[in-house]
Structures are given as structure tokens and as C-alpha cells.
Design a protein around this motif. Structure first.
Motif, PDB file in Angstrom:
ATOM      1  N   LEU A  60      23.066  14.844  36.491  1.00  0.00           N
ATOM      2  CA  LEU A  60      22.028  13.754  36.993  1.00  0.00           C
ATOM      3  C   LEU A  60      22.172  13.295  38.136  1.00  0.00           C
ATOM      4  CD1 LEU A  60      21.826  12.076  33.441  1.00  0.00           C
ATOM      5  CD2 LEU A  60      20.044  13.410  34.524  1.00  0.00           C
ATOM      6  N   CYS A  61      23.595  13.175  38.607  1.00  0.00           N
ATOM      7  CA  CYS A  61      23.658  12.759  39.958  1.00  0.00           C
ATOM      8  C   CYS A  61      23.252  13.718  41.174  1.00  0.00           C
ATOM      9  CB  CYS A  61      25.258  12.358  40.074  1.00  0.00           C
ATOM     10  SG  CYS A  61      25.729  11.018  39.170  1.00  0.00           S
ATOM     11  N   ASP A  66      13.507  10.734  41.449  1.00  0.00           N
ATOM     12  CA  ASP A  66      12.188  11.305  40.676  1.00  0.00           C
ATOM     13  C   ASP A  66      12.752  12.435  39.640  1.00  0.00           C
ATOM     14  OD1 ASP A  66      12.570  12.735  43.054  1.00  0.00           O
ATOM     15  OD2 ASP A  66      10.596  13.359  42.956  1.00  0.00           O
ATOM     16  N   GLU A  67      13.423  13.263  40.224  1.00  0.00           N
ATOM     17  CA  GLU A  67      13.755  14.381  39.295  1.00  0.00           C
ATOM     18  C   GLU A  67      14.556  13.849  38.084  1.00  0.00           C
ATOM     19  OE1 GLU A  67      14.256  18.019  42.560  1.00  0.00           O
ATOM     20  OE2 GLU A  67      16.044  16.427  42.003  1.00  0.00           O
ATOM     21  N   VAL A  68      15.610  12.814  38.268  1.00  0.00           N
ATOM     22  CA  VAL A  68      16.125  12.221  37.177  1.00  0.00           C
ATOM     23  C   VAL A  68      15.327  11.507  36.081  1.00  0.00           C
ATOM     24  CG1 VAL A  68      17.874  10.369  36.538  1.00  0.00           C
ATOM     25  CG2 VAL A  68      18.343  11.745  38.395  1.00  0.00           C
ATOM     26  N   PHE A  70      11.926  12.234  35.767  1.00  0.00           N
ATOM     27  CA  PHE A  70      11.268  13.606  34.946  1.00  0.00           C
ATOM     28  C   PHE A  70      12.207  13.868  33.674  1.00  0.00           C
ATOM     29  CE2 PHE A  70      10.375  17.897  34.531  1.00  0.00           C
ATOM     30  CZ  PHE A  70       9.133  17.828  34.342  1.00  0.00           C
ATOM     31  N   VAL A  71      13.338  14.150  33.989  1.00  0.00           N
ATOM     32  CA  VAL A  71      14.335  14.824  33.081  1.00  0.00           C
ATOM     33  C   VAL A  71      14.256  13.711  31.953  1.00  0.00           C
ATOM     34  CG1 VAL A  71      16.844  15.448  32.800  1.00  0.00           C
ATOM     35  CG2 VAL A  71      15.448  16.403  34.549  1.00  0.00           C
ATOM     36  N   LEU A  72      14.631  12.516  32.230  1.00  0.00           N
ATOM     37  CA  LEU A  72      15.192  11.604  31.260  1.00  0.00           C
ATOM     38  C   LEU A  72      13.590  11.441  30.418  1.00  0.00           C
ATOM     39  CD1 LEU A  72      17.100   8.908  33.160  1.00  0.00           C
ATOM     40  CD2 LEU A  72      17.782  10.523  31.534  1.00  0.00           C
ATOM     41  N   LYS A  73      12.479  11.478  30.941  1.00  0.00           N
ATOM     42  CA  LYS A  73      11.367  11.377  30.219  1.00  0.00           C
ATOM     43  C   LYS A  73      11.279  12.664  29.098  1.00  0.00           C
ATOM     44  CE  LYS A  73       8.864   8.498  33.292  1.00  0.00           C
ATOM     45  NZ  LYS A  73       7.627   8.481  34.347  1.00  0.00           N
ATOM     46  N   LYS A  74      11.525  13.624  29.868  1.00  0.00           N
ATOM     47  CA  LYS A  74      11.269  14.919  28.745  1.00  0.00           C
ATOM     48  C   LYS A  74      12.477  14.736  27.520  1.00  0.00           C
ATOM     49  CE  LYS A  74       8.739  18.142  30.545  1.00  0.00           C
ATOM     50  NZ  LYS A  74       7.660  18.884  30.063  1.00  0.00           N
ATOM     51  N   MET A  75      13.755  14.274  28.040  1.00  0.00           N
ATOM     52  CA  MET A  75      14.790  14.152  26.987  1.00  0.00           C
ATOM     53  C   MET A  75      14.143  12.916  26.082  1.00  0.00           C
ATOM     54  SD  MET A  75      18.094  14.174  29.390  1.00  0.00           S
ATOM     55  CE  MET A  75      19.191  13.822  28.072  1.00  0.00           C
TER      56      MET A  75
END
Length: 81
Positions: A60-61, A66-68, A70-75
Motif C-alpha cells: 500500500l505504501c 488515490d490508488e490506495v 481505489f484499492v481499499l474501496k475495491k477491498m
């Protein structure tokens, strides 16, 4: 250098803040994560260091903010939260 227990303490505090400062017991957090209270307690105290947690945080780091998100919303969708 950040330790695994620092990560779990930061996340625990963030969840409490999200709940307007309402304290969350170790047992409640462990149940929510699907682990035993003893396991979660060991993580928070630094007695046990789950390597997967460190690996995920390092990945994640590597991402931009914005990519973090996006990934967290998908998760979040995958977990049904």
C-alpha cells in the motif's frame, strides 16, 4: 522503522475514532477480524508479528493516495462492508 504492533495500534485507534471515540475492546476487534483475542493482543503488543500484515502495508505504501483509496474501496466491496 515502524513495527507491526504500531500498525495494529494505529488501525485500532482509527476505528475507535470513526466510532466517535467509543472504545473497542480487544475481544470485539479480534472477533471482527476473525482471530482469537489472544492473537490480536499479541499483535498489538508486538509479541507476534503477522508477516502478511507487513507485506500488505508495504504494498500500500508503494501506491499513490488515490490508488490506495481505489484499492481499499475495491477491498471493501469484496468484504461486503
Amino acid at each position: 522503522m515502524i513495527e507491526t504492533n504500531d500498525i495494529f495500534n494505529l488501525l485500532h485507534n482509527a476505528v475507535e475514532s470513526k466510532n466517535l471515540g467509543r472504545k473497542i475492546s480487544l475481544n470485539d476487534m479480534a472477533t471482527h477480524l476473525g482471530v482469537s483475542m489472544r492473537t490480536y493482543q499479541d499483535w498489538k503488543l508486538g509479541n507476534s508479528k503477522p508477516q502478511a500484515a507487513v507485506a500488505v502495508c508495504r504494498l500500500l505504501c508503494e501506491l499513490d493516495d488515490d490508488e490506495v483509496l481505489f484499492v481499499l474501496k475495491k477491498m471493501k466491496k469484496l468484504f461486503g462492508a
